[in-house]
Design a protein around this motif. Sequence first.
Motif, PDB file in Angstrom:
ATOM      1  N   SER A   1     -13.971  59.140   5.484  1.00  0.00           N
ATOM      2  CA  SER A   1     -12.798  58.499   4.889  1.00  0.00           C
ATOM      3  C   SER A   1     -12.216  59.268   3.712  1.00  0.00           C
ATOM      4  N   VAL A   2     -12.736  60.447   3.409  1.00  0.00           N
ATOM      5  CA  VAL A   2     -12.198  61.233   2.302  1.00  0.00           C
ATOM      6  C   VAL A   2     -10.974  62.003   2.796  1.00  0.00           C
ATOM      7  N   PRO A   3      -9.808  61.759   2.190  1.00  0.00           N
ATOM      8  CA  PRO A   3      -8.605  62.464   2.651  1.00  0.00           C
ATOM      9  C   PRO A   3      -8.591  63.926   2.220  1.00  0.00           C
ATOM     10  N   ILE A   4      -8.057  64.758   3.095  1.00  0.00           N
ATOM     11  CA  ILE A   4      -7.842  66.168   2.785  1.00  0.00           C
ATOM     12  C   ILE A   4      -6.338  66.355   2.642  1.00  0.00           C
ATOM     13  N   LEU A   5      -5.923  66.755   1.439  1.00  0.00           N
ATOM     14  CA  LEU A   5      -4.499  66.918   1.167  1.00  0.00           C
ATOM     15  C   LEU A   5      -3.974  68.144   1.902  1.00  0.00           C
ATOM     16  N   LEU A   6      -2.805  68.006   2.507  1.00  0.00           N
ATOM     17  CA  LEU A   6      -2.196  69.118   3.232  1.00  0.00           C
ATOM     18  C   LEU A   6      -1.284  69.908   2.311  1.00  0.00           C
ATOM     19  N   ASP A   7      -1.248  71.214   2.508  1.00  0.00           N
ATOM     20  CA  ASP A   7      -0.326  72.052   1.752  1.00  0.00           C
ATOM     21  C   ASP A   7       0.917  72.304   2.590  1.00  0.00           C
ATOM     22  N   GLN A   8       1.940  72.870   1.983  1.00  0.00           N
ATOM     23  CA  GLN A   8       3.219  73.068   2.660  1.00  0.00           C
ATOM     24  C   GLN A   8       3.137  74.049   3.824  1.00  0.00           C
ATOM     25  N   GLU A   9       2.152  74.913   3.830  1.00  0.00           N
ATOM     26  CA  GLU A   9       1.981  75.875   4.929  1.00  0.00           C
ATOM     27  C   GLU A   9       0.910  75.415   5.925  1.00  0.00           C
ATOM     28  N   PHE A  10       0.316  74.249   5.715  1.00  0.00           N
ATOM     29  CA  PHE A  10      -0.720  73.675   6.592  1.00  0.00           C
ATOM     30  C   PHE A  10      -1.917  74.601   6.771  1.00  0.00           C
ATOM     31  N   MET A  11      -2.302  75.291   5.702  1.00  0.00           N
ATOM     32  CA  MET A  11      -3.416  76.226   5.772  1.00  0.00           C
ATOM     33  C   MET A  11      -4.747  75.593   5.360  1.00  0.00           C
ATOM     34  N   ARG A  12      -4.736  74.402   4.753  1.00  0.00           N
ATOM     35  CA  ARG A  12      -5.980  73.784   4.275  1.00  0.00           C
ATOM     36  C   ARG A  12      -6.827  73.248   5.429  1.00  0.00           C
ATOM     37  N   CYS A  13      -6.198  72.945   6.563  1.00  0.00           N
ATOM     38  CA  CYS A  13      -6.940  72.508   7.758  1.00  0.00           C
ATOM     39  C   CYS A  13      -6.743  73.552   8.846  1.00  0.00           C
ATOM     40  N   ASP A  14      -7.666  73.601   9.754  1.00  0.00           N
ATOM     41  CA  ASP A  14      -7.649  74.620  10.805  1.00  0.00           C
ATOM     42  C   ASP A  14      -6.789  74.144  11.972  1.00  0.00           C
TER      43      ASP A  14
ATOM     44  N   VAL B   1      -2.423  60.126   6.383  1.00  0.00           N
ATOM     45  CA  VAL B   1      -2.392  59.071   5.366  1.00  0.00           C
ATOM     46  C   VAL B   1      -1.597  59.574   4.167  1.00  0.00           C
ATOM     47  N   ILE B   2      -1.152  58.629   3.359  1.00  0.00           N
ATOM     48  CA  ILE B   2      -0.473  58.961   2.114  1.00  0.00           C
ATOM     49  C   ILE B   2      -1.425  58.638   0.978  1.00  0.00           C
ATOM     50  N   VAL B   3      -1.619  59.595   0.068  1.00  0.00           N
ATOM     51  CA  VAL B   3      -2.582  59.452  -1.018  1.00  0.00           C
ATOM     52  C   VAL B   3      -1.864  59.563  -2.366  1.00  0.00           C
ATOM     53  N   PRO B   4      -2.056  58.582  -3.252  1.00  0.00           N
ATOM     54  CA  PRO B   4      -1.486  58.720  -4.601  1.00  0.00           C
ATOM     55  C   PRO B   4      -2.317  59.719  -5.411  1.00  0.00           C
ATOM     56  N   VAL B   5      -1.647  60.681  -6.042  1.00  0.00           N
ATOM     57  CA  VAL B   5      -2.330  61.722  -6.808  1.00  0.00           C
ATOM     58  C   VAL B   5      -1.657  61.900  -8.157  1.00  0.00           C
ATOM     59  N   GLU B   6      -2.391  62.576  -9.022  1.00  0.00           N
ATOM     60  CA  GLU B   6      -1.828  63.041 -10.293  1.00  0.00           C
ATOM     61  C   GLU B   6      -1.865  64.562 -10.240  1.00  0.00           C
ATOM     62  N   LEU B   7      -0.705  65.185 -10.428  1.00  0.00           N
ATOM     63  CA  LEU B   7      -0.613  66.635 -10.344  1.00  0.00           C
ATOM     64  C   LEU B   7      -0.718  67.256 -11.728  1.00  0.00           C
ATOM     65  N   VAL B   8      -1.539  68.306 -11.828  1.00  0.00           N
ATOM     66  CA  VAL B   8      -1.697  69.065 -13.064  1.00  0.00           C
ATOM     67  C   VAL B   8      -1.442  70.526 -12.702  1.00  0.00           C
ATOM     68  N   SER B   9      -0.593  71.197 -13.480  1.00  0.00           N
ATOM     69  CA  SER B   9      -0.235  72.577 -13.180  1.00  0.00           C
ATOM     70  C   SER B   9      -0.789  73.508 -14.248  1.00  0.00           C
TER      71      SER B   9
ATOM     72  N   CYS C   1       2.509  61.077  -7.987  1.00  0.00           N
ATOM     73  CA  CYS C   1       3.304  61.025  -6.767  1.00  0.00           C
ATOM     74  C   CYS C   1       2.382  60.732  -5.586  1.00  0.00           C
ATOM     75  N   ASN C   2       2.975  60.588  -4.425  1.00  0.00           N
ATOM     76  CA  ASN C   2       2.228  60.395  -3.184  1.00  0.00           C
ATOM     77  C   ASN C   2       2.324  61.675  -2.362  1.00  0.00           C
ATOM     78  N   VAL C   3       1.206  62.073  -1.763  1.00  0.00           N
ATOM     79  CA  VAL C   3       1.191  63.290  -0.963  1.00  0.00           C
ATOM     80  C   VAL C   3       0.628  62.992   0.424  1.00  0.00           C
ATOM     81  N   LEU C   4       0.934  63.882   1.365  1.00  0.00           N
ATOM     82  CA  LEU C   4       0.466  63.740   2.741  1.00  0.00           C
ATOM     83  C   LEU C   4      -0.939  64.309   2.870  1.00  0.00           C
TER      84      LEU C   4
END
Length: 166
Positions: free
Chosen positions: A139-152, A76-84, A128-131
Amino acid sequence: MGKKGNYQVVTVASTDDPSLVTINLAIDNMRTVFLTTTGLILLLLLVTWMSLGCFLRTHKMIKVIKEINGQKLTPVIVPVELVSYGKIITALYRASNAQGINAKYAANFNKDSNGGPIIIGDKIRNKCNVLAVVGESNSVPILLDQEFMRCDFTYNEMQALKEALS
């Protein structure tokens, strides 16, 4: 009468009955001591409150990840607000939980180890929108990171995802 530092001790006798004697201890900097103590207590309460909030957010996300373990995942695509904050990127988003309540969620990413979320489309200011992925029963989305390490994911699943996004 005696005086040492910020304390002054005075012997006080009753004018009516001189056999009644007491000691009066005067503290010159009572206001400073009170304000300093109050400030330190408030600071301790703030740190405790922030630590508790961080612990509860982390516990909530670990619970969501455990609930979808082994389920079929849907992208899914999720709209987020990014804070650094330095090397940490926090993605703030809202989603309906299992009870149907629209709740706030936060996902933290380390720029060095997992590179941050996978942004889909353009980033406008901090929004922005994130994958992300959702499980069959959660139904709670889990945001994926660029290395796909957040999910097993298995190695083959990670390679298939990278090829699909290229």
